[in-house]
Design a protein around this motif. Structure first.
Motif: not given
Length: 258
Positions: A139, A143, A147, A171-172, A174-175, A179
């Motif tokens: 993750t 991203l 974090g 919350c993955l 939404n992050k 993008s």
């Protein structure tokens, strides 16, 4: 190697936690060096255990790096000290995640991969808590940051997670959705997950939840293998499938079924 992280406590006080990582075991490739995989052990284990198993696999083109997690109090086990990549209190999608511990271990793993030659493909694999750590690193790769916001600069090419779970699953999606670049990286990263249907330590449902969370967040290159009757361990059939999957995904020489 140690990592220090600052966290804001109550008021204006700043707490500092230092993570002292244990010994790293390396299994050198027996053939042409085409890929390097950092493999992460489970809670209470060490890098030596897995290095011995990995050395026996018919993957002569892979260099295996098997670090040992810091020894720290683990809430799940009454606060007693165990080797652990991060603190965990309960296995729950609603449970708190130790972001500081996750980031420190992810940075340590990235540092181990940072000096590999540019023509060598790199990846991360692990078992149980090690699998959770591998998925957290996936993750961070998608991203482009940890974090804590620091940039994640390793170009991961494969992730393997056996009998584990996905930290930070709530919350993955939404992050990543906000993008285009994160969505592109997520879609391109091959991930293999394996889980025993009779796992009484990390129940099978957490494997299913992890696959679902990754899928809806945009990780499209997912392979999920379930093993009927298997508990919280691995079996030759599972490791055979890991070998075949890595050989195919990383384009290793001497590709063959085993």
């Amino acid at each position: 190697m140690s990592y220090s992280h600052n966290t804001m406590g109550s008021g204006s006080r700043t707490a500092r936690r230092t993570f002292e990582f244990g010994r790293t075991h390396v299994v050198r490739p027996k053939g042409k060096h085409q890929a390097t995989i950092v493999w992460l052990h489970g809670l209470g284990d060490n890098g030596s255990t897995w290095s011995q198993l990995l050395e026996s696999l018919p993957l002569p083109n892979i260099k295996w790096i098997c670090p040992t997690a810091p020894t720290r109090p683990v809430a799940l086990l009454g606060g007693f000290p165990y080797s652990a990549w991060f603190d965990v209190g309960e296995l729950s999608a609603d449970g708190p995640d130790d972001w500081e511990g996750l980031d420190a271990s992810a940075a340590h793993i990235a540092n181990l991969l940072s000096t590999e030659p540019s023509d060598v493909k790199v990846g991360i694999g692990g078992f149980s808590m090690g699998a959770a750590m591998a998925l957290y690193s996936a993750t961070a790769f998608a991203l482009g940051r940890y974090g804590n916001g620091n940039p994640y600069n390793i170009n991961l090419r494969a992730i393997v997670g056996l009998s584990g779970w996905l930290p930070g699953s709530r919350c993955l999606r939404n992050k990543i959705e906000v993008s285009h670049e994160a969505a592109r990286r997520a879609a391109s990263l091959p991930i293999m997950l394996g889980h025993g249907t009779c796992d009484d330590v990390v129940p099978y449902k957490y494997g299913e939840i992890s696959v679902h969370s990754l899928s809806v967040a945009g990780f499209r290159n997912l392979s999920f293998k379930n093993y009927e009757g298997m508990g919280h361990y691995t079996v030759p059939k599972e490791m055979n499938e890991v070998c075949n999957w890595l050989t195919a995904r990383l384009g290793l020489e001497g590709s063959r079924s085993i």
